[in-house]
Design an enzyme around this catalytic site. Structure first.
Site, PDB file in Angstrom:
ATOM      1  N   THR A 241     -41.344  77.836  58.309  1.00  0.00           N
ATOM      2  CA  THR A 241     -41.423  78.996  59.210  1.00  0.00           C
ATOM      3  C   THR A 241     -41.441  80.275  58.375  1.00  0.00           C
ATOM      4  OG1 THR A 241     -39.045  79.292  59.338  1.00  0.00           O
ATOM      5  CG2 THR A 241     -40.033  77.818  60.979  1.00  0.00           C
ATOM      6  N   HIS A 293     -43.659  73.510  63.269  1.00  0.00           N
ATOM      7  CA  HIS A 293     -42.383  73.855  62.631  1.00  0.00           C
ATOM      8  C   HIS A 293     -41.299  72.815  62.897  1.00  0.00           C
ATOM      9  CE1 HIS A 293     -44.011  77.585  61.496  1.00  0.00           C
ATOM     10  NE2 HIS A 293     -43.885  78.213  62.641  1.00  0.00           N
TER      11      HIS A 293
HETATM   12  N1  CTP Z   1     -36.062  81.788  64.296  1.00  0.00           N
HETATM   13  C1  CTP Z   1     -34.938  80.998  64.536  1.00  0.00           C
HETATM   14  N2  CTP Z   1     -34.610  80.674  65.818  1.00  0.00           N
HETATM   15  C2  CTP Z   1     -35.365  81.068  66.847  1.00  0.00           C
HETATM   16  C3  CTP Z   1     -36.523  81.847  66.615  1.00  0.00           C
HETATM   17  C4  CTP Z   1     -36.844  82.195  65.321  1.00  0.00           C
HETATM   18  O1  CTP Z   1     -34.253  80.612  63.599  1.00  0.00           O
HETATM   19  N3  CTP Z   1     -34.992  80.743  68.096  1.00  0.00           N
HETATM   20  C5  CTP Z   1     -36.364  82.198  62.904  1.00  0.00           C
HETATM   21  C6  CTP Z   1     -37.393  81.285  62.230  1.00  0.00           C
HETATM   22  O2  CTP Z   1     -37.063  81.146  60.860  1.00  0.00           O
HETATM   23  C7  CTP Z   1     -38.686  82.068  62.384  1.00  0.00           C
HETATM   24  C8  CTP Z   1     -38.201  83.502  62.322  1.00  0.00           C
HETATM   25  O3  CTP Z   1     -36.924  83.499  62.955  1.00  0.00           O
HETATM   26  O4  CTP Z   1     -39.621  81.822  61.373  1.00  0.00           O
HETATM   27  C9  CTP Z   1     -39.127  84.481  63.031  1.00  0.00           C
HETATM   28  O5  CTP Z   1     -39.387  84.023  64.340  1.00  0.00           O
HETATM   29  P1  CTP Z   1     -40.864  83.837  64.876  1.00  0.00           P
HETATM   30  O6  CTP Z   1     -41.507  85.144  64.979  1.00  0.00           O
HETATM   31  O7  CTP Z   1     -40.816  82.984  66.115  1.00  0.00           O
HETATM   32  O8  CTP Z   1     -41.524  83.052  63.620  1.00  0.00           O
HETATM   33  P2  CTP Z   1     -42.472  81.791  63.436  1.00  0.00           P
HETATM   34  O9  CTP Z   1     -42.095  80.695  64.397  1.00  0.00           O
HETATM   35  O10 CTP Z   1     -42.469  81.422  61.995  1.00  0.00           O
HETATM   36  O11 CTP Z   1     -43.853  82.337  63.811  1.00  0.00           O
HETATM   37  P3  CTP Z   1     -45.074  81.542  64.435  1.00  0.00           P
HETATM   38  O12 CTP Z   1     -44.596  80.949  65.745  1.00  0.00           O
HETATM   39  O13 CTP Z   1     -46.113  82.612  64.608  1.00  0.00           O
HETATM   40  O14 CTP Z   1     -45.427  80.493  63.427  1.00  0.00           O
END
Ligand code: CTP
EC number: 2.4.3.-
Length: 319
Positions: A241, A293
């Protein structure tokens, strides 16, 4: 000699299926956490065998020219051409060249940040990293305002800015970009096909309106290098992520790393519901087959590093 034990032996499938929030109960915020300097340095050294944040944080101007063909990292059969705008926005030198910070905050996007009151604490860190252009103004009390680096997956343009369908959305994005005020905008432009147009729209806005941001584009090898590092530590990640990428990069230039907004579970430690993102209505989808992820698995690894003092995870309220 400090030992790093990042992951136990439980299989990712088992980890993902259970209600993780119970298993991941953390000690209260007041419980003593001590930074383990020796361990942090050891981790930095290990990661440096796989990647160097100073270099891999961005492709540089000297290495590409307009018209060059790039194969997407996750879709090797698809290609993109380096546009004139992309070329213009490539940095000449690494935005992290010779950078060292005493403390860094990495702010994930979990709803666990809501009502945390962590904004002030986050803003005290020397370098603050945020993910996917998440809004800050309306949530300042809980997430802070300071931003030194913010990531932007191309999909954000669709999800949070309605694919710029009209002038209102274009203006909203432009205002968000202006608010970055000279910080680093990190765009994974070469990861997966499908985002090229969106990235180009952002480039046009930045150039046309002379937006004050320092754009950076992760190197073609970063993803595999990050996976490689975690794999050797028995953390089997399909696609890291943004949050995990940021932690891995930050080990290079931050002495102490503090994580906020990392909580990929629908319930908090007291079994109250937690939003997936603090700012929108996106639902938990990481358990689906389609999701690339494996956030709970990453969380388990980060929690283990927290317990050993290599980083500090805050998953509740700030003092
Ligand atoms: N994150 C987390 N728990 C969540 C949402 C997010 O721990 N409920 C953390 C993750 O490490 C994530 C980061 O916050 O990578 C940023 O969130 P997001 O914007 O949702 O990132 P990604 O999932 O990596 O983006 P994408 O869905 O575009 O791949």
């Amino acid at each position: 000699r400090a030992e790093v034990v990042i992951n136990g032996s439980s299989s990712p499938a088992v980890v993902e299926r259970s209600n993780e929030s119970i298993k991941h109960n953390m000690r209260p915020a007041s419980a003593k956490w001590r930074h383990n300097q020796t361990l942090s340095l050891r981790i930095r050294k290990q990661i440096l065998k796989f990647l160097d944040a100073e270099k891999d944080i961005s492709v540089l101007k000297g290495t590409l020219k307009p018209g060059d063909i790039i194969h997407y990292i996750f879709d090797r059969d698809s290609t993109m051409n380096v546009s004139q705008n992309l070329y213009e926005l490539l940095p000449r030198t690494s935005p992290l060249k010779n950078k060292h910070f005493r403390t860094c905050a990495i702010v994930g996007n979990s709803g666990v940040l809501l009502n945390s009151g962590c904004g002030q604490e986050i803003d005290t860190h020397s370098f603050v990293i945020r993910c996917n252009l998440a809004p800050v103004q309306e949530y300042a009390r809980d997430v802070g305002l300071k931003t030194d680096l913010v990531t932007m997956n191309p999909s954000v343009i669709q999800r949070a800015f309605e694919d710029l369908v009209n002038a209102t959305w274009r203006e909203k994005l432009l205002q968000r970009l202006h608010s970055l005020n000279g910080s680093i905008l990190w765009i994974p432009a070469f990861m997966a096909r499908g985002g090229k147009e969106r990235v180009e729209w952002v480039h046009e806005l930045i150039l046309k309106h002379r937006v004050d941001v320092r754009t950076a584009y992760p190197s073609l090898r970063l993803l595999h290098a990050v996976r490689g590092y975690w794999l050797t530590n028995k953390v089997h990640i399909k696609r890291p992520t943004t949050g995990l990428l940021m932690y891995t990069l930050a080990t290079r230039f931050c002495n102490q790393i503090y994580l906020y907004g990392f909580w990929p579970f629908p319930l908090d430690q007291n079994q109250n519901p937690v939003k997936y993102h603090y700012y929108d209505s996106l639902k938990y989808g990481y358990t689906s087959q389609a999701s690339p992820h494996t956030m709970p698995l990453e969380f388990k690894a980060l929690k283990s590093l927290h317990e050993q003092g290599a980083l500090k995870l805050t998953v509740g309220q700030c003092d």
